[in-house]
Design a protein around this motif. Structure first.
Motif, mmCIF file in Angstrom:
data_model
loop_
_atom_site.group_PDB
_atom_site.id
_atom_site.type_symbol
_atom_site.label_atom_id
_atom_site.label_comp_id
_atom_site.label_asym_id
_atom_site.label_seq_id
_atom_site.Cartn_x
_atom_site.Cartn_y
_atom_site.Cartn_z
ATOM 1 N N VAL A 1 0.857 -1.176 0.000
ATOM 2 C CA VAL A 1 0.000 0.000 0.000
ATOM 3 C C VAL A 1 0.898 1.232 0.000
ATOM 4 N N ALA A 2 0.581 2.199 -0.853
ATOM 5 C CA ALA A 2 1.289 3.475 -0.893
ATOM 6 C C ALA A 2 0.254 4.582 -0.682
ATOM 7 N N ILE A 3 0.514 5.452 0.280
ATOM 8 C CA ILE A 3 -0.410 6.532 0.615
ATOM 9 C C ILE A 3 0.281 7.851 0.295
ATOM 10 N N CYS B 1 -2.733 15.434 -4.773
ATOM 11 C CA CYS B 1 -2.220 16.400 -5.755
ATOM 12 C C CYS B 1 -0.853 15.987 -6.283
ATOM 13 N N GLN B 2 -0.359 14.842 -5.873
ATOM 14 C CA GLN B 2 0.951 14.341 -6.286
ATOM 15 C C GLN B 2 0.775 13.000 -7.005
ATOM 16 N N GLN B 3 1.840 12.582 -7.656
ATOM 17 C CA GLN B 3 1.841 11.284 -8.296
ATOM 18 C C GLN B 3 2.877 10.402 -7.606
ATOM 19 N N LEU B 4 2.524 9.157 -7.383
ATOM 20 C CA LEU B 4 3.446 8.204 -6.776
ATOM 21 C C LEU B 4 4.632 7.976 -7.701
ATOM 22 N N ASN B 5 5.841 8.075 -7.158
ATOM 23 C CA ASN B 5 7.053 7.756 -7.894
ATOM 24 C C ASN B 5 7.352 6.278 -7.631
ATOM 25 N N LEU B 6 7.172 5.453 -8.641
ATOM 26 C CA LEU B 6 7.316 4.000 -8.471
ATOM 27 C C LEU B 6 8.747 3.600 -8.118
ATOM 28 N N LYS B 7 9.723 4.362 -8.591
ATOM 29 C CA LYS B 7 11.126 4.060 -8.243
ATOM 30 C C LYS B 7 11.377 4.306 -6.753
ATOM 31 N N LEU B 8 10.830 5.395 -6.233
ATOM 32 C CA LEU B 8 10.980 5.672 -4.799
ATOM 33 C C LEU B 8 10.243 4.626 -3.964
ATOM 34 N N ILE C 1 6.237 11.011 3.197
ATOM 35 C CA ILE C 1 6.770 11.763 4.332
ATOM 36 C C ILE C 1 6.098 13.126 4.496
ATOM 37 N N SER C 2 5.523 13.658 3.421
ATOM 38 C CA SER C 2 4.869 14.970 3.501
ATOM 39 C C SER C 2 3.703 14.969 4.493
ATOM 40 N N ALA C 3 3.161 13.796 4.791
ATOM 41 C CA ALA C 3 2.058 13.704 5.757
ATOM 42 C C ALA C 3 2.475 14.250 7.116
ATOM 43 N N LYS D 1 5.633 2.861 7.222
ATOM 44 C CA LYS D 1 6.883 3.611 7.154
ATOM 45 C C LYS D 1 6.614 4.924 6.438
ATOM 46 N N ALA D 2 7.095 6.038 7.025
ATOM 47 C CA ALA D 2 6.992 7.336 6.378
ATOM 48 C C ALA D 2 8.270 7.554 5.556
ATOM 49 N N VAL D 3 8.098 7.663 4.246
ATOM 50 C CA VAL D 3 9.237 7.779 3.327
ATOM 51 C C VAL D 3 8.865 8.710 2.182
ATOM 52 N N ALA D 4 9.870 9.157 1.442
ATOM 53 C CA ALA D 4 9.603 9.971 0.252
ATOM 54 C C ALA D 4 9.038 9.067 -0.847
ATOM 55 N N LEU D 5 7.842 9.390 -1.316
ATOM 56 C CA LEU D 5 7.187 8.591 -2.355
ATOM 57 C C LEU D 5 6.834 9.416 -3.598
ATOM 58 N N CYS D 6 6.991 10.739 -3.516
ATOM 59 C CA CYS D 6 6.599 11.595 -4.634
ATOM 60 C C CYS D 6 7.802 12.408 -5.133
#
Length: 154
Positions: free
Chosen positions: A59-61, A65-72, A116-118, A149-154
């Protein structure tokens, strides 16, 4: 109520429910929620299902207003590659319909990543388990309940 709302009540998590009338013609469920609730889109998060090269689901949250970066996402999950999961698999695995996929009380417990922006907000909004229903809660509560886990996804 939805399984997501019931779970948060059972766990005694502080949250607020926000309902709005969903427009069937809306092209973006998340942006529609932000607009109808008069909330900045950066505070409204969408729940996406992705899979790695072994077809393992995650699951990716991320903000609507952003798009998920699949590489991240792949890097954060320790995988080589990620792709969006098939819509039918997403609905079957979560037990929710698209546009109403809540990160809470899914049929199958999956590893969860939160952008992580959350953490920059006192509260964020996620789907309550059906179109037109949003749950507002502290991002740390989201992370704790989901063991995310809170991580950079965008």
């Amino acid at each position: 109520m939805t399984p997501a709302v019931n779970l948060l009540k059972k766990l005694k998590i502080d949250f607020n429910l926000h309902e709005y009338i969903h427009d069937e013609k809306a092209t973006s469920y998340g942006l529609e929620a932000a607009e109808k609730l008069a909330v900045p889109a950066q505070k409204v998060f969408k729940t996406l299902l992705v899979c790695n090269e072994k077809q393992q689901l995650f699951v990716a949250i991320v903000p609507v207003c952003q798009q998920l970066n699949l590489k991240l996402a792949a890097k954060a999950a320790g995988c080589k590659k990620m792709q969006m999961a098939d819509k039918a698999i997403a609905e079957k695995t979560t037990g929710y319909i698209l546009g109403g996929v809540s990160p809470f009380a899914q049929k199958k417990k999956l590893a969860t990543l939160v952008d992580i922006s959350a953490m920059a907000h006192n509260s964020i909004f996620v789907s309550g388990g059906k179109r037109g229903l949003e749950i507002e809660l502290a991002p740390q509560n989201l992370i704790n309940v989901l063991n995310a886990k809170a991580v950079a996804l965008c």
